[in-house]
Design a protein around this motif. Structure first.
Motif, mmCIF file in Angstrom:
data_model
loop_
_atom_site.group_PDB
_atom_site.id
_atom_site.type_symbol
_atom_site.label_atom_id
_atom_site.label_comp_id
_atom_site.label_asym_id
_atom_site.label_seq_id
_atom_site.Cartn_x
_atom_site.Cartn_y
_atom_site.Cartn_z
ATOM 1 N N CYS A 214 73.348 -36.487 4.729
ATOM 2 C CA CYS A 214 73.148 -37.932 4.765
ATOM 3 C C CYS A 214 74.432 -38.584 5.241
ATOM 4 C CB CYS A 214 72.767 -38.474 3.395
ATOM 5 S SG CYS A 214 72.612 -40.277 3.353
ATOM 6 N N ASP B 212 79.666 -39.911 4.204
ATOM 7 C CA ASP B 212 78.781 -38.765 3.998
ATOM 8 C C ASP B 212 78.485 -38.500 2.523
ATOM 9 O OD1 ASP B 212 80.794 -37.586 6.534
ATOM 10 O OD2 ASP B 212 78.633 -37.863 6.807
ATOM 11 N N ALA C 145 73.324 -47.072 13.725
ATOM 12 C CA ALA C 145 72.416 -46.018 13.296
ATOM 13 C C ALA C 145 71.890 -46.248 11.886
ATOM 14 C CB ALA C 145 73.123 -44.666 13.374
ATOM 15 N N GLY D 259 67.317 -43.951 4.559
ATOM 16 C CA GLY D 259 67.081 -43.059 5.675
ATOM 17 C C GLY D 259 65.600 -42.784 5.829
ATOM 18 N N SER D 260 65.247 -42.044 6.857
ATOM 19 C CA SER D 260 63.837 -41.791 7.165
ATOM 20 C C SER D 260 63.269 -40.606 6.399
ATOM 21 C CB SER D 260 63.655 -41.587 8.658
ATOM 22 O OG SER D 260 64.465 -40.517 9.105
ATOM 23 N N THR E 70 71.400 -41.925 8.336
ATOM 24 C CA THR E 70 70.839 -40.808 9.089
ATOM 25 C C THR E 70 70.714 -39.592 8.202
ATOM 26 O OG1 THR E 70 71.854 -41.629 11.123
ATOM 27 C CG2 THR E 70 71.134 -39.329 11.101
ATOM 28 N N GLN E 71 69.512 -39.046 8.120
ATOM 29 C CA GLN E 71 69.263 -37.838 7.334
ATOM 30 C C GLN E 71 68.887 -36.692 8.263
ATOM 31 O OE1 GLN E 71 66.756 -40.153 3.982
ATOM 32 N NE2 GLN E 71 66.937 -37.949 3.643
ATOM 33 N N THR E 72 69.451 -35.538 7.985
ATOM 34 C CA THR E 72 69.071 -34.321 8.703
ATOM 35 C C THR E 72 68.978 -33.159 7.735
ATOM 36 O OG1 THR E 72 71.390 -33.861 9.196
ATOM 37 C CG2 THR E 72 70.116 -35.020 10.891
ATOM 38 N N THR F 120 63.724 -36.491 4.396
ATOM 39 C CA THR F 120 63.635 -35.062 4.719
ATOM 40 C C THR F 120 62.479 -34.478 3.926
ATOM 41 O OG1 THR F 120 66.008 -34.792 5.129
ATOM 42 C CG2 THR F 120 64.768 -32.811 4.537
ATOM 43 N N LYS G 289 64.870 -33.349 9.374
ATOM 44 C CA LYS G 289 63.684 -34.122 9.017
ATOM 45 C C LYS G 289 62.660 -33.263 8.290
ATOM 46 C CE LYS G 289 64.060 -37.570 12.669
ATOM 47 N NZ LYS G 289 64.612 -38.545 11.706
ATOM 48 N N GLN H 95 76.066 -42.487 6.714
ATOM 49 C CA GLN H 95 75.845 -43.907 7.017
ATOM 50 C C GLN H 95 77.079 -44.464 7.720
ATOM 51 O OE1 GLN H 95 77.570 -46.535 5.261
ATOM 52 N NE2 GLN H 95 78.482 -45.343 3.590
ATOM 53 N N ASP H 96 76.823 -45.403 8.613
ATOM 54 C CA ASP H 96 77.912 -45.966 9.416
ATOM 55 C C ASP H 96 78.138 -47.444 9.112
ATOM 56 O OD1 ASP H 96 76.049 -46.345 12.571
ATOM 57 O OD2 ASP H 96 75.646 -47.020 10.524
#
Lengths: 110, 113
Positions: B23, B73, B2, B105-106, B5-7, B108, B9, B25-26
């Motif tokens: 935020c 996180d 992945a 990340g993409s 990952t940001q949530t 927010t 968006k 990350q893996d």
């Protein structure tokens, strides 16, 4: 400490022509320098980096960058621009906190 | 894989409200950072972390808090949202070592009304 500057807010180029995006740096020590690209409504993507070694660095999507110590520059280049190269380009200094230049908008016209 | 990952968006807040931008990350990266992007301003560093339990301020930390309880996180908290915090926020991570590039990340997109 190190910082970077991008002297051009925007670069306009016709498709097929060479593209250059400028970056200068100020340095105390050996510079590490990165280039990132941001396509519309996307996050930043890593293009290439200079750590040590060859002054000409090759990266993703046909881009390359030339490190010039005497001119304290790290300009991004592409021999033949594509319309799809239209994006925002950032030069970055990765020491410690990763400081970015203000960005250069590249517009490639058909 | 992945990545970062940001949530969420997109988010709209009223002035004075609080919220947390997530935020994760893996990639087992030690370094994580939060940036805000405003037109004509490039990316400005808000807070960063060099590992779990360690955080520090960046260029524009006022109005934001962070914590890093795990490697994965790195949430960003807006304590009392203001219209000046309307921006696009990016989280990024990288391994230890200056020669590694950050993975972003993409983003927010936050609007404070």
């Amino acid at each position: 400490a190190q910082s970077v500057a991008q002297p051009e807010d925007q670069v306009n180029v016709a498709e097929g022509n060479p593209l250059t995006v400028k970056c200068t740096y100020s340095v105390s020590g050996n510079p590490y320098l990165f280039w990132y690209v941001q396509y519309p409504n996307r996050g930043l993507q890593f293009l290439l980096k200079y750590i040590t070694g060859d002054n000409l660095v090759k990266g993703s999507y046909g881009f390359e960058a030339e490190f010039n110590k005497s001119q304290t520059s790290f300009h991004l280049k592409k021999p033949s621009a594509l319309v799809s190269d239209s994006a925002l380009y950032f030069c970055a200094d990765p020491w410690g906190k990763l400081q970015f230049g203000a960005g250069t908008q590249v517009v490639v016209t058909p | 894989n992945a990545g970062v990952t940001q949530t969420p968006k997109f988010q709209v807040l009223k002035t004075g409200q609080s919220m947390t931008l997530q935020c994760a990350q893996d990639m087992n990266h030690e370094y994580m950072s939060w940036y805000r992007q405003d037109p004509g301003m490039g990316l400005r560093l808000i807070h960063y972390s060099v590992g779990a339990g360690i955080t520090d301020q960046g260029e524009v930390p006022n109005g934001y808090n962070v914590s890093r309880s795990t490697t994965e996180d790195f949430p960003l908290r807006l304590l009392s949202a203001a219209p000046s915090q309307t921006s696009v926020y990016f989280c990024a991570s990288r391994p230890t070592g200056q020669d590694y590039g950050y993975t972003f990340g993409s983003g927010t997109r936050l609007t404070v009304v």
